[in-house]
Design an enzyme around this catalytic site. Structure first.
Site, mmCIF file in Angstrom:
data_model
loop_
_atom_site.group_PDB
_atom_site.id
_atom_site.type_symbol
_atom_site.label_atom_id
_atom_site.label_comp_id
_atom_site.label_asym_id
_atom_site.label_seq_id
_atom_site.Cartn_x
_atom_site.Cartn_y
_atom_site.Cartn_z
ATOM 1 N N LYS A 49 22.272 -17.803 -7.985
ATOM 2 C CA LYS A 49 21.639 -16.574 -8.510
ATOM 3 C C LYS A 49 20.844 -16.852 -9.794
ATOM 4 O O LYS A 49 19.725 -16.396 -9.939
ATOM 5 C CB LYS A 49 22.709 -15.501 -8.818
ATOM 6 C CG LYS A 49 23.523 -15.046 -7.628
ATOM 7 C CD LYS A 49 24.419 -13.873 -7.992
ATOM 8 C CE LYS A 49 25.483 -14.165 -9.030
ATOM 9 N NZ LYS A 49 26.518 -15.143 -8.632
ATOM 10 N N ARG A 96 27.675 -28.151 -12.237
ATOM 11 C CA ARG A 96 26.690 -27.330 -12.947
ATOM 12 C C ARG A 96 26.662 -27.627 -14.447
ATOM 13 O O ARG A 96 27.682 -27.708 -15.098
ATOM 14 C CB ARG A 96 27.033 -25.854 -12.727
ATOM 15 C CG ARG A 96 26.076 -24.908 -13.400
ATOM 16 C CD ARG A 96 26.108 -23.570 -12.764
ATOM 17 N NE ARG A 96 27.314 -22.830 -13.099
ATOM 18 C CZ ARG A 96 27.519 -21.582 -12.686
ATOM 19 N NH1 ARG A 96 26.639 -20.978 -11.912
ATOM 20 N NH2 ARG A 96 28.620 -20.957 -13.028
ATOM 21 N N ARG A 123 29.333 -6.086 -10.040
ATOM 22 C CA ARG A 123 30.341 -7.003 -9.493
ATOM 23 C C ARG A 123 31.408 -6.253 -8.708
ATOM 24 O O ARG A 123 32.303 -6.863 -8.161
ATOM 25 C CB ARG A 123 31.073 -7.699 -10.612
ATOM 26 C CG ARG A 123 30.573 -8.985 -11.233
ATOM 27 C CD ARG A 123 30.452 -10.183 -10.398
ATOM 28 N NE ARG A 123 30.915 -11.392 -11.033
ATOM 29 C CZ ARG A 123 30.182 -12.170 -11.828
ATOM 30 N NH1 ARG A 123 28.942 -11.884 -12.098
ATOM 31 N NH2 ARG A 123 30.705 -13.269 -12.332
ATOM 32 N N ARG A 131 29.806 -25.036 -18.752
ATOM 33 C CA ARG A 131 30.486 -23.786 -19.107
ATOM 34 C C ARG A 131 31.997 -23.986 -19.091
ATOM 35 O O ARG A 131 32.523 -24.660 -18.213
ATOM 36 C CB ARG A 131 30.123 -22.696 -18.084
ATOM 37 C CG ARG A 131 28.776 -22.087 -18.335
ATOM 38 C CD ARG A 131 28.351 -21.166 -17.257
ATOM 39 N NE ARG A 131 29.401 -20.312 -16.692
ATOM 40 C CZ ARG A 131 29.170 -19.334 -15.838
ATOM 41 N NH1 ARG A 131 27.936 -19.082 -15.457
ATOM 42 N NH2 ARG A 131 30.142 -18.604 -15.353
ATOM 43 N N ARG A 164 37.722 -17.400 -9.697
ATOM 44 C CA ARG A 164 36.465 -16.637 -9.656
ATOM 45 C C ARG A 164 36.035 -16.402 -8.205
ATOM 46 O O ARG A 164 35.500 -15.346 -7.868
ATOM 47 C CB ARG A 164 35.376 -17.374 -10.435
ATOM 48 C CG ARG A 164 35.572 -17.230 -11.949
ATOM 49 C CD ARG A 164 34.861 -18.299 -12.736
ATOM 50 N NE ARG A 164 33.433 -18.286 -12.567
ATOM 51 C CZ ARG A 164 32.655 -19.370 -12.692
ATOM 52 N NH1 ARG A 164 33.173 -20.542 -12.988
ATOM 53 N NH2 ARG A 164 31.369 -19.278 -12.531
HETATM 54 P P1 AMP Z 1 28.780 -15.369 -14.400
HETATM 55 O O1 AMP Z 1 27.974 -16.064 -15.432
HETATM 56 O O2 AMP Z 1 28.019 -14.281 -13.714
HETATM 57 O O3 AMP Z 1 29.431 -16.312 -13.430
HETATM 58 O O4 AMP Z 1 29.970 -14.635 -15.173
HETATM 59 C C1 AMP Z 1 30.912 -15.352 -15.941
HETATM 60 C C2 AMP Z 1 32.122 -14.472 -16.223
HETATM 61 O O5 AMP Z 1 31.714 -13.317 -16.972
HETATM 62 C C3 AMP Z 1 32.794 -13.907 -14.972
HETATM 63 O O6 AMP Z 1 33.734 -14.803 -14.411
HETATM 64 C C4 AMP Z 1 33.459 -12.654 -15.536
HETATM 65 O O7 AMP Z 1 34.607 -12.977 -16.283
HETATM 66 C C5 AMP Z 1 32.412 -12.162 -16.525
HETATM 67 N N1 AMP Z 1 31.417 -11.245 -15.882
HETATM 68 C C6 AMP Z 1 30.094 -11.492 -15.642
HETATM 69 N N2 AMP Z 1 29.502 -10.424 -15.087
HETATM 70 C C7 AMP Z 1 30.465 -9.490 -14.948
HETATM 71 C C8 AMP Z 1 30.488 -8.173 -14.423
HETATM 72 N N3 AMP Z 1 29.388 -7.595 -13.900
HETATM 73 N N4 AMP Z 1 31.662 -7.484 -14.459
HETATM 74 C C9 AMP Z 1 32.780 -8.033 -14.987
HETATM 75 N N5 AMP Z 1 32.825 -9.281 -15.478
HETATM 76 C C10 AMP Z 1 31.687 -10.013 -15.471
#
Ligand code: AMP
Length: 223
Positions: free
Chosen positions: A13, A127, A88, A162, A173
């Site tokens: 994404k 990554r 999400r 990360r 996740r």
């Molecule tokens: P991402 O970078 O999108 O993989 O997000 C990293 C982490 O941020 C996720 O594992 C969640 O803990 C938190 N996170 C990101 N977007 C959301 C969302 N829309 N709702 C809740 N938690 C989020």
């Protein structure tokens, strides 16, 4: 152009969002990036979010919605945005829909980045991103080369990983995605907004598929 990118962690994404930004000039609005920024700045919201993020759980809807509402109200998002990682879950999707309806700015398309879950672990553990320009790489499949300089003109990328891209957190996740995010696929399909994109392959190849899919959904909506 108002697009939502939907897909499991590691489905690409962020990479495709960066390409859409270049192509259409609309900003990438990534809830993960907004949260990581809040964590780095040690804001109250960031400190609260960090616990859930480190565990690979979702941050509470209330915190995420506060960040997203503020970000979408900035001038650069008034004429479009690429939402990456948000919504999400169904509650977030409904809140987003309500906010956009009030602004008279409905979503044009929801892109589902389709990928075999077996590939995801490799993608996520490999990554890395450049600490200077934020460009995404994968040390297994797309490492930096002389053709991919930092945006500040340098060739050397200081690659960082990360903290939640470790195997245990990744597994959680992926489970969270299945339980809470996957139901959005049916939700958006019923609304006629979903376009499926095969997310396996070269970045450019996937981007070409994505553009074709978005065009076909928006064409159907105009009819
Ligand atoms: P991402 O970078 O999108 O993989 O997000 C990293 C982490 O941020 C996720 O594992 C969640 O803990 C938190 N996170 C990101 N977007 C959301 C969302 N829309 N709702 C809740 N938690 C989020």
């Amino acid at each position: 152009m108002r697009i939502v990118l939907l897909g499991a962690p590691g489905s690409g994404k962020g990479t495709q969002a960066q390409k859409l930004v270049k192509q259409y000039g609309a900003p990438q609005v990534s809830s993960g990036d907004l949260l990581r920024d809040a964590v780095a700045r040690r804001t109250e919201l960031g400190l609260e979010a960090k616990v859930a993020m480190d565990a690979g759980e979702l941050v509470s809807d209330e915190l995420v919605l506060a960040l997203i509402r503020e970000r979408l109200s900035r001038p650069d998002a008034l004429h479009g945005f690429i939402l990456d990682g948000f919504p999400r879950n169904i509650a977030q999707a409904k809140a987003l829909n309500g906010a956009l309806e009030r602004l008279g700015q409905p979503i044009d398309a929801v892109v589902l980045m389709n990928i075999d879950p077996a590939i995801l672990l490799k993608r996520l553990t490999g990554r890395r991103s450049c600490s200077r320009c934020g460009r995404l790489f994968n040390i297994h499949t797309s490492p930096p080369t002389a053709d991919t300089p930092c945006v500040d003109g340098g060739l050397e990328h200081a690659l960082v990983q990360r903290p939640d891209d470790n195997e245990d957190t990744i597994r959680n996740r992926l489970e969270v995605y299945d339980a809470q995010t996957r139901p959005l696929i049916d939700h958006y399909r019923k609304l006629g907004l979903l376009c499926d994109v095969d997310a396996v392959g070269d970045v450019e190849e996937v981007f070409a598929r994505l553009e074709r899919a978005v065009q076909s959904v928006t064409k159907q909506a105009r009819r």
